[in-house]
Design a protein around this motif. Structure first.
Motif, PDB file in Angstrom:
ATOM      1  N   ASP A   5      23.680 -95.407 -66.569  1.00 54.26           N
ATOM      2  CA  ASP A   5      24.901 -96.040 -66.040  1.00 54.26           C
ATOM      3  C   ASP A   5      25.981 -95.915 -67.161  1.00 54.26           C
ATOM      4  N   VAL A   6      27.034 -95.118 -66.734  1.00 53.98           N
ATOM      5  CA  VAL A   6      28.128 -95.157 -67.322  1.00 53.98           C
ATOM      6  C   VAL A   6      29.536 -95.870 -66.949  1.00 53.98           C
ATOM      7  N   SER A   7      29.081 -96.575 -65.848  1.00 51.29           N
ATOM      8  CA  SER A   7      30.324 -97.293 -65.235  1.00 51.29           C
ATOM      9  C   SER A   7      31.034 -98.058 -66.018  1.00 51.29           C
ATOM     10  N   GLY A   8      30.585 -98.534 -67.166  1.00 57.55           N
ATOM     11  CA  GLY A   8      31.282 -99.393 -68.275  1.00 57.55           C
ATOM     12  C   GLY A   8      32.113 -98.609 -69.361  1.00 57.55           C
ATOM     13  N   TYR A  41      34.772 -96.449 -71.266  1.00 57.74           N
ATOM     14  CA  TYR A  41      36.099 -96.035 -71.152  1.00 57.74           C
ATOM     15  C   TYR A  41      36.641 -95.549 -72.550  1.00 57.74           C
ATOM     16  N   ASP A  78      18.679 -92.366 -64.092  1.00 57.03           N
ATOM     17  CA  ASP A  78      20.199 -92.457 -63.924  1.00 57.03           C
ATOM     18  C   ASP A  78      20.610 -93.283 -65.223  1.00 57.03           C
TER      19      ASP A  78
END
Length: 198
Positions: A143-146, A148, A141
């Motif tokens: 991580d693209v949570s950060g 923007y 996976d």
């Protein structure tokens, strides 16, 4: 069958008046042999051999089986892609048995089948067997949570091109943009397609 000890065949019910000399009646390794027994009377003055004065016998020692009951693959759950090569091997091989593998190592995500062929004492043992192992490396996976959207320029109209772009992308991703640049004032919709760089 073969067990590493000396095996011997001998005649039974030999009369006490007869001496027997053996040839080829002992062996250790698996194989087929021919034993010969030659007869001679103890007292040649009073006795004589009746019939043949020697007899032959083909005899054999069977190949043994390796105990493979404890042998297993060192794999119990899928790996996750990390950019590092993965491999699986057999555990608890009997002494004297060495495995030569195919399909047991990989780096990229995917499904694989590991198989083992063996180097062993083929004179005394039957060929050992182990079932192939299906194994897997799962996709990781990202991580693209950060991540923007951010304006790359002053967003007030001044006749020059304005643009927005994604910030905080992991190194293994790059973005291909549509609608993220404009010279004219107004509201726009920018889209980005994220592409793995590895």
């Amino acid at each position: 069958s073969y067990d590493g000890t000396l095996k011997t065949v001998r005649l039974e019910n030999v009369p006490k008046e007869v001496n027997v000399r053996y040839y080829g009646n002992s062996a250790t390794e698996a194989g087929t042999y021919e034993a010969r027994a030659e007869f001679a009377v103890v007292d040649e003055v009073n006795y004589v051999i009746k019939g043949e004065d020697s007899i032959s016998l083909k005899w054999h020692i069977d190949k043994a089986d390796y105990d493979m009951s404890a042998v297993c693959w060192d794999y119990n759950k899928p790996f996750v892609y990390s950019g590092i090569g993965r491999r699986i091997e057999l555990l608890n091989l009997p002494r004297g048995v060495r495995a030569e593998y195919s399909g047991n190592s990989a780096m990229n995500a995917g499904s694989y089948v590991a198989e083992a062929d063996f180097v062993y004492d083929d004179v005394n043992y039957n060929k050992p067997k182990v079932e192939p192992c299906k194994w897997e490396i799962l996709k990781a996976d990202v991580d693209v949570s950060g991540v923007y959207w951010a304006s790359m320029t002053d967003s007030v109209y001044d006749g020059s091109e304005k643009s927005v772009a994604l910030v905080g992308l992991p190194e293994i991703l790059r973005a291909e943009y549509k609608g993220n640049r404009s010279v004219k004032p107004g509201e726009f919709v920018a889209t980005a397609e994220l592409i793995l760089t590895e």
